[in-house]
Motif scaffolding. Structure first.
Motif, PDB file in Angstrom:
ATOM      1  N   GLU A  40       0.823  -1.225   0.000  1.00 24.38           N
ATOM      2  CA  GLU A  40       0.000   0.000   0.000  1.00 24.38           C
ATOM      3  C   GLU A  40       0.851   1.267   0.000  1.00 24.38           C
ATOM      4  OE1 GLU A  40      -3.156   0.376  -0.597  1.00 24.38           O
ATOM      5  OE2 GLU A  40      -3.270  -1.799  -0.810  1.00 24.38           O
ATOM      6  N   ALA A  41       1.950   1.226   0.766  1.00 25.55           N
ATOM      7  CA  ALA A  41       2.803   2.426   0.865  1.00 25.55           C
ATOM      8  C   ALA A  41       3.423   2.747  -0.489  1.00 25.55           C
ATOM      9  CB  ALA A  41       3.886   2.190   1.906  1.00 25.55           C
ATOM     10  N   GLU A  42       3.890   1.692  -1.190  1.00 25.19           N
ATOM     11  CA  GLU A  42       4.513   1.926  -2.500  1.00 25.19           C
ATOM     12  C   GLU A  42       3.453   2.429  -3.488  1.00 25.19           C
ATOM     13  OE1 GLU A  42       7.704   1.645  -2.422  1.00 25.19           O
ATOM     14  OE2 GLU A  42       7.944   0.378  -0.663  1.00 25.19           O
ATOM     15  N   ILE A  43       2.249   1.853  -3.411  1.00 30.82           N
ATOM     16  CA  ILE A  43       1.181   2.276  -4.328  1.00 30.82           C
ATOM     17  C   ILE A  43       0.842   3.749  -4.096  1.00 30.82           C
ATOM     18  CG2 ILE A  43      -1.282   1.979  -4.897  1.00 30.82           C
ATOM     19  CD1 ILE A  43      -0.865  -1.042  -4.420  1.00 30.82           C
ATOM     20  N   SER A  44       0.723   4.138  -2.848  1.00 29.82           N
ATOM     21  CA  SER A  44       0.354   5.550  -2.654  1.00 29.82           C
ATOM     22  C   SER A  44       1.513   6.470  -3.044  1.00 29.82           C
ATOM     23  CB  SER A  44      -0.186   5.797  -1.252  1.00 29.82           C
ATOM     24  OG  SER A  44       0.854   5.766  -0.339  1.00 29.82           O
ATOM     25  N   ALA A  45       2.759   6.014  -2.851  1.00 32.35           N
ATOM     26  CA  ALA A  45       3.891   6.838  -3.305  1.00 32.35           C
ATOM     27  C   ALA A  45       3.869   6.972  -4.829  1.00 32.35           C
ATOM     28  CB  ALA A  45       5.203   6.220  -2.843  1.00 32.35           C
ATOM     29  N   LEU A  46       3.530   5.880  -5.530  1.00 31.08           N
ATOM     30  CA  LEU A  46       3.454   5.940  -6.996  1.00 31.08           C
ATOM     31  C   LEU A  46       2.301   6.855  -7.429  1.00 31.08           C
ATOM     32  CD1 LEU A  46       4.225   2.197  -7.826  1.00 31.08           C
ATOM     33  CD2 LEU A  46       5.523   4.141  -8.701  1.00 31.08           C
ATOM     34  N   LYS A  47       1.197   6.788  -6.705  1.00 36.22           N
ATOM     35  CA  LYS A  47       0.057   7.663  -7.044  1.00 36.22           C
ATOM     36  C   LYS A  47       0.448   9.129  -6.877  1.00 36.22           C
ATOM     37  CE  LYS A  47      -3.830   4.681  -7.026  1.00 36.22           C
ATOM     38  NZ  LYS A  47      -4.825   3.924  -6.298  1.00 36.22           N
ATOM     39  N   ASN A  48       1.228   9.391  -5.831  1.00 37.81           N
ATOM     40  CA  ASN A  48       1.708  10.765  -5.641  1.00 37.81           C
ATOM     41  C   ASN A  48       2.570  11.222  -6.804  1.00 37.81           C
ATOM     42  OD1 ASN A  48       0.416  11.062  -3.262  1.00 37.81           O
ATOM     43  ND2 ASN A  48       2.182  10.480  -1.982  1.00 37.81           N
ATOM     44  N   LYS A  49       3.163  10.256  -7.478  1.00 34.61           N
ATOM     45  CA  LYS A  49       3.982  10.601  -8.645  1.00 34.61           C
ATOM     46  C   LYS A  49       3.146  10.634  -9.922  1.00 34.61           C
ATOM     47  CE  LYS A  49       8.523   9.439  -7.041  1.00 34.61           C
ATOM     48  NZ  LYS A  49       9.553   8.436  -6.778  1.00 34.61           N
ATOM     49  N   LYS A  50       1.817  10.609  -9.770  1.00 32.47           N
ATOM     50  CA  LYS A  50       0.878  10.739 -10.889  1.00 32.47           C
ATOM     51  C   LYS A  50       0.771   9.480 -11.749  1.00 32.47           C
ATOM     52  CE  LYS A  50       0.805  15.751 -11.292  1.00 32.47           C
ATOM     53  NZ  LYS A  50       1.594  16.079 -10.095  1.00 32.47           N
ATOM     54  N   HIS A  51       1.142   8.344 -11.172  1.00 32.97           N
ATOM     55  CA  HIS A  51       0.769   7.085 -11.828  1.00 32.97           C
ATOM     56  C   HIS A  51      -0.668   6.839 -11.391  1.00 32.97           C
ATOM     57  CE1 HIS A  51       4.717   5.936 -13.333  1.00 32.97           C
ATOM     58  NE2 HIS A  51       5.208   6.445 -12.230  1.00 32.97           N
ATOM     59  N   VAL A  52      -1.590   7.254 -12.233  1.00 33.43           N
ATOM     60  CA  VAL A  52      -2.974   7.341 -11.779  1.00 33.43           C
ATOM     61  C   VAL A  52      -3.602   5.963 -11.586  1.00 33.43           C
ATOM     62  CG1 VAL A  52      -5.218   8.368 -12.247  1.00 33.43           C
ATOM     63  CG2 VAL A  52      -3.130   9.516 -12.987  1.00 33.43           C
ATOM     64  N   GLU A  53      -3.422   5.098 -12.572  1.00 33.18           N
ATOM     65  CA  GLU A  53      -4.070   3.790 -12.474  1.00 33.18           C
ATOM     66  C   GLU A  53      -3.066   2.708 -12.136  1.00 33.18           C
ATOM     67  OE1 GLU A  53      -7.499   2.419 -14.351  1.00 33.18           O
ATOM     68  OE2 GLU A  53      -7.307   3.924 -15.930  1.00 33.18           O
ATOM     69  N   ILE A  54      -3.191   2.164 -10.956  1.00 37.30           N
ATOM     70  CA  ILE A  54      -2.330   1.066 -10.514  1.00 37.30           C
ATOM     71  C   ILE A  54      -3.275  -0.051 -10.105  1.00 37.30           C
ATOM     72  CG2 ILE A  54      -0.495   0.377  -8.928  1.00 37.30           C
ATOM     73  CD1 ILE A  54       0.138   3.377  -8.630  1.00 37.30           C
ATOM     74  N   VAL A  55      -3.343  -1.088 -10.928  1.00 37.89           N
ATOM     75  CA  VAL A  55      -4.402  -2.085 -10.718  1.00 37.89           C
ATOM     76  C   VAL A  55      -3.820  -3.489 -10.552  1.00 37.89           C
ATOM     77  CG1 VAL A  55      -6.124  -0.765 -12.011  1.00 37.89           C
ATOM     78  CG2 VAL A  55      -4.694  -2.400 -13.221  1.00 37.89           C
ATOM     79  N   PRO A  56      -4.458  -4.290  -9.698  1.00 39.49           N
ATOM     80  CA  PRO A  56      -4.009  -5.683  -9.589  1.00 39.49           C
ATOM     81  C   PRO A  56      -4.176  -6.352 -10.943  1.00 39.49           C
ATOM     82  CG  PRO A  56      -5.636  -5.147  -7.894  1.00 39.49           C
ATOM     83  CD  PRO A  56      -5.607  -3.995  -8.841  1.00 39.49           C
ATOM     84  N   SER A  57      -3.189  -7.102 -11.350  1.00 40.58           N
ATOM     85  CA  SER A  57      -3.301  -7.786 -12.634  1.00 40.58           C
ATOM     86  C   SER A  57      -4.348  -8.897 -12.521  1.00 40.58           C
ATOM     87  CB  SER A  57      -1.949  -8.401 -13.012  1.00 40.58           C
ATOM     88  OG  SER A  57      -2.120  -9.230 -14.130  1.00 40.58           O
ATOM     89  N   PRO A  58      -5.280  -8.936 -13.489  1.00 43.97           N
ATOM     90  CA  PRO A  58      -6.296 -10.000 -13.409  1.00 43.97           C
ATOM     91  C   PRO A  58      -5.709 -11.374 -13.687  1.00 43.97           C
ATOM     92  CG  PRO A  58      -6.707  -8.549 -15.296  1.00 43.97           C
ATOM     93  CD  PRO A  58      -5.483  -8.045 -14.623  1.00 43.97           C
TER      94      PRO A  58
END
Ligand code: DON
Length: 568
Positions: A519-537
């Protein structure tokens, strides 16, 4: 973690180190084997056994790879094939590194807009589920070419195990029985497909003996007549008759004219290693090298593994490389692919000069965001021997079971590789990949691929061979295995098992497997404007690989699937 030694088969001397590791749901045990003489890893334990036995009986890794290729056509029919194509990277005893292209070609009757209606719109399913979706098969010609030029055994010797498996049958593994059941609706549309994959129209159960009489006969004709046993005579008649039944395009002329091509491999360096990859019509070799070139100036040591800075860096490399793929890559015999420019380290520096450590680049308008309907339709296998031969092969029918049409009387499936062309400029294919003129359909042209069979050498010796299925994710899977081993200093088993992520420029999304990002890495990436970060189906990749270590070899299967690694 528990660790078991199990021996498989009565007279099987090879010991398998089976690591039962805490795996994500749906994963299988990873098989890891060590030996001094030879090693093989493939998606099917039965096929790996064939490869190992060939080497034990005096054959080389090339003989074994050819035998594994034919065996996979019997034991792993969703991707192992006679009716598809692929690529082989080969390191010979003499120290040469070679690239063999046995990709399918567009039939002579193919045309640029063949999958569009009168209004110019793509006709749904036409490039996937029909006879028209099939390219001219290359696998038989390719495997026999490798054997004739670089093998030591006879055609009969390398085909014998596949013939036996088809004729006498084998207990159907649970994962394959489940696949048959999943696809039964499509198989029932074609009587020959139903005959192959269903038991009098009912599903097969795991453990039932599965025989393929028609396929055994086709394999026997190949053993007897070589290439002509497939591209001419009875089998060719059956293929053309199958085409006539469904408005297919492949003709006798296409079949008898099919030629595999030896191409100059893509050669690059990454830190102190030489990386050899498949040139166009695969995009794999170029893209892997391009991304390595972009990453090389950065420190990616173990402490940085799976950190958001590293993911950000790698995703931005992926974004740029896949954007180049869409514009520049296609069959080099039909389109001037700027290979040298794309591989130039100076170009990588310039291409990456707008990389911003703080935020994601602005991908153009997001594409349709399609994703492969299922993984594991392609398959990669790796074989090495102590004489210095190393063979890295990726082969496919494209999606699972290709167009799902078995050639009646011949017992093998046809590919639906035509969908790998850009069937309309900017239209996303099954893997969400877009393309343009470079990859437009033309008669006799090869469709662009992502398959990335790779050989890493150190000094003049092969060190690591790897590659993967997974459509567009093949390239990023291969990249991550390399970075995991060479930068993060992981064992090959961990490097292969480690959860993966993927970005391909369009759609502008980071897909990740469970455990790849917290979760921490995902929110850091979102802060960098990687808008869509999705679990791979889907599981990403299936990288059956071999590495040279301690004067011997370690082979590993990918725990995402039920493969088999062996060594002796
Ligand atoms: O050549 C290609 O890039 C695709 N036809 C590969 C398809 C594939 O990897 C499907 N497997 N998951």
């Amino acid at each position: 973690m528990s660790k078991h030694f199990v021996s498989i088969g009565q007279n099987f001397k090879a010991y398998l180190l089976v690591f039962i590791i805490s795996l994500p749901a749906g994963a299988w045990a990873q098989t890891v084997a060590e030996g001094k003489q030879g090693a093989v890893a493939s998606r099917s334990m039965l096929a790996s056994q064939v490869g190992l036995e060939i080497m034990k009986s005096g054959g080389s890794a090339v003989d074994a790879a050819v035998a594994v290729g034919f065996a996979l056509a019997v034991t792993y029919p969703s991707a192992g094939n006679l009716g598809g194509g692929g690529f082989m990277m080969l390191h010979t005893e003499a120290g040469d590194v070679l690239a063999l292209d046995f990709r399918e070609t567009a039939p002579e009757l193919a045309s640029k807009n063949m999958f569009l209606d009168d209004a110019g719109s793509v006709v749904k399913g036409l490039s996937i589920e029909t006879h028209m979706a099939a390219g001219v098969p290359g696998s038989v010609a390719g495997l026999l070419e490798a054997l004739e030029k670089h093998g030591t055994l006879s055609r009969q010797q390398v085909l014998a195990p596949a013939i036996k498996l088809a004729e006498e049958g084998f207990p159907l593994p649970g994962d394959i029985a489940a696949q048959f059941s999943r696809h039964q609706k499509q198989f029932k549309k074609h009587p020959a497909s139903a005959r192959s994959f269903l038991n009098q129209n009912k599903t097969y159960q795991a453990g039932e003996i599965w025989k393929q009489a028609d396929l055994a006969n086709t394999l026997k004709l190949i053993a007897l007549h070589g290439r002509d046993g497939f591209y001419k005579g009875k089998v060719a008649e059956l293929i053309v008759a199958e085409m006539d039944r469904g408005n297919g395009r492949i003709s006798h002329k296409d079949l008898s004219g099919y030629e595999p091509v030896w191409r100059e491999p893509i050669r690059g360096t990454y830190r102190s290693f030489d990386i050899w990859g498949m040139p166009p019509p695969s995009s794999g070799g170029i893209l892997v090298q391009q991304m390595l070139n972009m990453l090389e100036p950065y420190i990616l040591d173990k402490s940085r593994r799976n950190r958001e800075e590293t993911i950000h860096l790698m995703v931005e490399a992926e974004r740029r490389a896949y954007a180049d793929r869409a514009e520049y890559l296609g069959d080099p015999d039909h389109y001037p692919v700027p290979v040298k420019k794309l591989l130039d380290k100076a170009y990588a520096k310039q291409r990456f000069s707008d990389f911003n450590v703080q935020h994601a680049s602005d991908s153009e308008a997001i594409g349709p965001g399609k994703w492969p309907e299922e993984s594991s339709e392609t398959t990669h296998y790796s074989v090495m021997d102590a004489k210095g031969n190393a063979v890295s092969v990726t082969t496919t029918l494209n999606t699972a079971y290709g167009n799902k049409i078995v050639v009646a009387g011949a017992g093998f499936l046809l590919n639906n590789e035509m969908d790998d062309f850009s069937i309309k400029s900017g239209f996303a294919n099954t893997y969400g990949l877009v393309g343009n003129e470079a990859n437009a359909i033309a008669p006799n042209k090869r469709m662009l691929s992502s398959m990335s069979p790779t050989i890493v050498t150190l000094g003049d010796k092969p060190l690591l061979i790897t590659g993967s299925p997974g459509g567009s994710t093949i390239i990023t899977t291969t990249l991550q295995v390399l970075v995991n081993v060479f930068d993060h200093h992981m064992t090959l088993a961990s490097a292969v098992k480690s959860p993966r992520f993927h970005h391909q420029w369009k759609p502008n999304k980071i897909f990740y497997e469970p455990g790849a990002l917290n979760e921490a890495e995902i929110s850091a990436l979102k802060n960098k404007k990687h808008v869509e970060i999705v679990p791979s189906p889907w599981k990403i990749g299936d990288a059956n690989s071999v590495i040279r270590r301690n004067k011997g070899f370690i082979s590993v299967s990918d725990p995402r699937n039920m493969g088999g690694a062996l060594a002796y």
